[in-house]
Write an enzyme that holds these catalytic residues in place. Structure first.
Site, PDB file in Angstrom:
ATOM      1  N   GLU A  95      13.515  12.330   3.543  1.00  7.07           N
ATOM      2  CA  GLU A  95      14.446  12.455   4.700  1.00  7.07           C
ATOM      3  C   GLU A  95      14.840  11.099   4.847  1.00  7.07           C
ATOM      4  OE1 GLU A  95      15.769  11.965   7.900  1.00  7.07           O
ATOM      5  OE2 GLU A  95      13.917  12.313   8.955  1.00  7.07           O
TER       6      GLU A  95
ATOM      7  N   SER B 192       0.764  -1.285   0.069  1.00  6.66           N
ATOM      8  CA  SER B 192      -0.020   0.074  -0.151  1.00  6.66           C
ATOM      9  C   SER B 192       0.779   1.353  -0.090  1.00  6.66           C
ATOM     10  CB  SER B 192      -1.010   0.122   1.138  1.00  6.66           C
ATOM     11  OG  SER B 192      -0.310  -0.376   2.430  1.00  6.66           O
TER      12      SER B 192
ATOM     13  N   CYS C 131      17.892   8.649  12.144  1.00 13.16           N
ATOM     14  CA  CYS C 131      18.512   8.713  11.210  1.00 13.16           C
ATOM     15  C   CYS C 131      19.901   9.681  11.348  1.00 13.16           C
ATOM     16  CB  CYS C 131      17.713   9.362  10.171  1.00 13.16           C
ATOM     17  SG  CYS C 131      16.657  10.792  10.733  1.00 13.16           S
TER      18      CYS C 131
END
Length: 497
Positions: free
Chosen positions: A257, A218, A291
């Site tokens: 990002e 999806s 991150c």
């Protein structure tokens, strides 16, 4: 585990949130969400298919016409009300976030959820200064510059900060007058689907649609849908390539990002207490699943032997365990796949004479931690920045440490990476701090701190760490198109034909 009655916070089953209503997926398929701290099932969520994505996009398209025409004042009021309601339910959302993600409640209740609420408040204020312009080119010519919403935004967010990362997309997109279809990670969807209850009470139908499902199914369907006018993604660089390709194939603006391998630089004049805390903030906050993590620690050789014993002791004193234990500073990794990835990188260090595991390096299974995914804070010394451990994102509480001699070498090592998301500098010399910061090819530099994410400070990466900036006033431009209306007021021909 501290006793938390899961059903006080989480329902047994959730549907998709489409057009203001919760509903089962068309297939009836579901996914199970588990608690990474103890392996227990938390809830089932609907597994969206392409047909569910079609319904959600249609709902967003239908809502766009009226929502895009609401006044800035009205949209600001909506955002402020969402912010207020999140603030009222900090305990609720923080508990859900800790249950599904494994991160300590002390973080979710003081960082993740309050910052989420503040994103909506911040972009409500941004709306008050989001103005077009008029340029009178000459006495008979006028140029009007108008900011307009893009349309339907398709967004997918990662599992490490589920509700916070969602707010980074939702707040500016809604402020700009867009409607949105957003999907959280399949492993951590509960806080966003709970947030949809606030959207149901506050927003017009179809303005926000929340799907749960597999990113490869999806999620891909959202990014490749012809009815989606803007893509926004937070996650790994590997997946980011696919999102960028989907945007390029349809020429759709895309915000990314992505990953990082950030350098946290320690100079010999730094405050050592700040250094020890900053190194921990850099790699142990959120179990290292950040991150922007300071996963490469660069220590000036003149203080290396002074810093490392202090750092080793600090790492070994970190209590790892139950996210609801007030004394716990670090809790579970988000799932078995992430734990296995961390272990695979530690094994590389174990088998390499050019790497030395100073402390940590093991999964924790004692004291009731055997059913969860706990890993020790780990320090690995390496001799060369070309080492695999210095170049690849581990995404866990594992920091690699390297020596450097001077500013020039520190900058060279810091920039020797395909990533450019963040970095840190610890020094009491402001000239050094600014000079090194300017020379580092990264989008965010922290000086004498690390991993702070307040609204109003732009965040985003250079190189393979992404495209665009978030959590800053200009982020609203990610979700706008600029229209120029050029007017001739002379009421005369030009005489060219």
């Amino acid at each position: 585990m501290a006793k938390v009655n899961v059903r006080d916070f989480i329902e047994e089953q959730y549907g998709l949130f489409i057009n203001g209503e919760f509903q089962a997926s068309e297939s009836g398929d579901t996914l199970t969400v588990t608690n990474p701290a103890n392996g227990e099932d938390l809830a089932k969520v609907a597994k969206a298919s392409k047909s569910d994505v079609d319904k959600a996009v249609q709902a967003a398209q239908d809502a766009f016409d009226s929502w895009s025409k609401t006044s800035k004042e009205e949209r600001a009021d909506y955002l402020l009300e969402i912010s207020r309601r999140i603030h009222e339910k900090v305990e609720h959302f923080a508990t859900i976030e800790s249950l599904q993600n494994g991160k300590p409640y002390r973080e979710t209740s003081t960082i993740d959820v309050p910052l989420t609420a503040n994103q909506f408040k911040y972009f409500a204020s941004v709306l008050t200064t989001d103005e077009g312009s008029v340029n009178e080119i000459d006495e008979n010519t006028m140029s009007l510059v108008v900011n307009e919403p893009v349309g339907v935004v398709g967004a997918v967010v990662a599992w490490n900060f589920p509700i916070l990362l969602a707010s980074w997309k939702l707040a500016p997109a809604l402020a700009a007058g867009n409607t949105i279809v957003i999907q959280p990670s399949s492993s951590t969807p509960l806080s966003l689907i709970e947030l949809a209850k606030i959207f149901q009470e506050v927003l017009p139908k179809g303005v926000v649609n929340v799907l749960t499902g597999k990113g490869s199914e999806s999620g891909d369907a959202i990014f490749n849908h012809e009815g989606v006018n803007k893509l926004s993604f937070t996650g790994s660089t590997d997946v980011g390539y696919g999102v960028a390709k989907a945007g390029a194939e349809r020429i759709v603006p895309t915000t990314l990002e992505l990953g990082g391998k950030s350098a946290n630089i320690i100079f010999d004049d730094a405050n050592l207490d700040q250094v020890v805390e900053g190194a921990q903030l850099g790699i142990l906050f959120n179990q290292g699943e950040v991150c922007s993590a300071g996963s490469r620690l660069l220590v000036q050789s003149s203080i290396y032997d002074k810093v490392m014993p202090k750092l080793k002791e600090a790492f070994e004193n970190i209590k790892v365990g139950d996210p609801f234990d007030e004394d716990v500073k670090m809790s579970a990794q988000t799932g078995p796949e992430q734990l296995e990835k961390i272990e695979s990188y530690v094994k590389i260090a174990e088998e390499d004479s050019n790497a030395n595991i100073l402390t940590g390096g093991h999964r924790l299974t004692d004291n009731g931690r055997d059913k969860g995914y706990f890993f020790e804070p780990t320090i690995i010394e390496i001799k060369d920045n070309s080492h695999q451990l210095a170049q690849e994102e581990i995404f866990g509480p594992v920091v690699v440490v390297e020596k450097f001699e001077d500013e020039a070498e520190a900058i060279k090592i810091a920039n020797d990476s395909e990533y450019g998301l963040a970095g840190g500098i610890f020094t009491t010399n402001i000239n050094r701090a600014l000079n090194v910061a300017k020379a580092m090819r990264t989008g965010r530099i922290w000086i004498n701190t690390y991993n702070q994410f307040p609204a109003g400070a732009p965040f985003g990466g250079y190189k393979k760490s992404g495209i665009g900036r978030e959590i800053y006033k200009d982020a609203i431009k990610n979700y706008q198109q600029v229209k120029n209306i050029f007017i001739d007021t002379s009421n005369q021909t030009k005489g060219l034909y």
